[in-house]
Motif scaffolding. Structure first.
Motif, PDB file in Angstrom:
ATOM      1  N   ARG A 195     -60.953 -13.518  -5.471  1.00  0.00           N
ATOM      2  CA  ARG A 195     -59.944 -14.346  -6.095  1.00  0.00           C
ATOM      3  C   ARG A 195     -59.982 -15.745  -5.511  1.00  0.00           C
ATOM      4  N   GLN A 197     -57.851 -18.789  -4.400  1.00  0.00           N
ATOM      5  CA  GLN A 197     -56.457 -18.989  -4.007  1.00  0.00           C
ATOM      6  C   GLN A 197     -55.960 -20.382  -4.363  1.00  0.00           C
ATOM      7  N   SER A 198     -56.864 -21.320  -4.615  1.00  0.00           N
ATOM      8  CA  SER A 198     -56.470 -22.682  -4.935  1.00  0.00           C
ATOM      9  C   SER A 198     -57.532 -23.317  -5.816  1.00  0.00           C
TER      10      SER A 198
END
Length: 306
Positions: A195, A197-198
């Motif tokens: 994933r 995250q930003s």
């Protein structure tokens, strides 16, 4: 037992026996295609006459191009780490350089396959490895659009701007994480999902640096062939960036062969003489290919750990 069932059972075993040799077949095939491209472009530029200044500029172009590929590998390491996977900048750069020449093989996907396989061998999940290879060309495309817009003076500005907006939206974590989930479902993964995250701003800026380095390499070639006023640098950089990104994203062209050359000639006729432009794109392809071969050679040299 049904003969078809026996064949289905024996096929994976037979393939596993030949698996160690498949890698070398791919490597030899890639070297063959790269060598063919280098010879073709060498024949087209071998009649040029260069003085010492011109030769120095061509060498500088090759060195800058080599640095650009090394930098691209380092930035790819940032992307992999953004996905929470354990890989160092040196490891990422070596994998990137070692697999880069595989893009010249038919299909234009073997360099991605090599990177995914190498990351998995380092402990990365399949989803993260695949997502990192998919994200890297997207970020390169966005970076090329940014560089192109900075020096754009021709009518395609709005089309490029719209394309940039779409790419920037497409690399938002909201959409990329959905892609990651689809990859994990297809692979039936049970390990930690990949994933973002930003927003991948740092890798995006890193890819801008890569495109600028490639542009500098092309400018050095153009200057070796003909005087070019500084006022034309931005326009040439913009045209180069558009041609380069089209060679990157258009399918069916290994390493962008043909696509880059045709687009560059069409876009930069106002900045460079037609004859000079043809020579420049031929030299660019030759020098770029030699830089990739040198980079791959450097990447396979064993590193001693203290």
């Amino acid at each position: 037992m049904c003969p078809l069932a026996i064949a289905d059972d024996m096929l994976p075993k037979a393939l596993s026996q030949f698996k160690p040799y498949i890698r070398w077949v791919v490597v030899v095939a890639c070297l063959g295609f790269v060598g063919q491209a280098a010879i073709a472009h060498w024949q087209s530029v071998s009649s040029f006459n260069f003085d010492r200044r011109d030769i120095a500029l061509l060498i500088a172009s090759g060195l800058v191009t080599l640095v650009a590929h090394c930098w691209a590998g380092w930035v790819w390491g940032w992307i992999v780490r953004e996905l929470g996977q354990p890989v160092s900048g040196v490891q990422a750069a070596r994998i990137y350089l070692r697999t880069n020449i595989a893009k010249y093989a038919p299909g234009n996907v073997w360099h991605f396959y090599g990177r995914v396989t190498a990351l998995k061998s380092l402990g990365s999940s399949l989803g993260a490895a695949t997502l990192s290879t998919a994200l890297e060309p997207l970020l390169m495309a966005a970076a090329a659009f940014l560089v192109a817009i900075a020096g754009l003076r021709w009518a395609g500005g709005w089309a490029i701007a719209i394309g940039l907006v779409l790419v920037l939206i497409g690399i938002h974590p909201r959409w990329l994480n959905r892609v990651a989930r689809l990859l994990e479902k297809k692979a039936s993964q049970t390990d930690t999902p990949a994933r973002l995250q930003s927003y991948p701003l740092k890798p995006l800026l890193g890819e801008v640096g890569f495109v600028l380095l490639r542009s500098v390499g092309f400018l050095a070639i153009a200057l070796a062939l003909s005087p070019l006023p500084a006022s034309q640098f931005l326009a040439v950089t913009s045209g180069f960036s558009v041609a380069w990104v089209l060679g990157l994203v258009i399918p069916g062209a290994p390493g962008g062969l043909g696509v880059f050359e045709a687009t560059a000639i069409a876009l930069m006729q106002g900045q460079l003489d037609a004859g000079v432009l043809v020579q420049a794109v031929a030299l660019y392809r030759l020098i770029g290919t030699l830089a990739e071969i040198l980079g791959a050679g450097l990447a396979v040299i064993p590193v001693r750990h203290s």
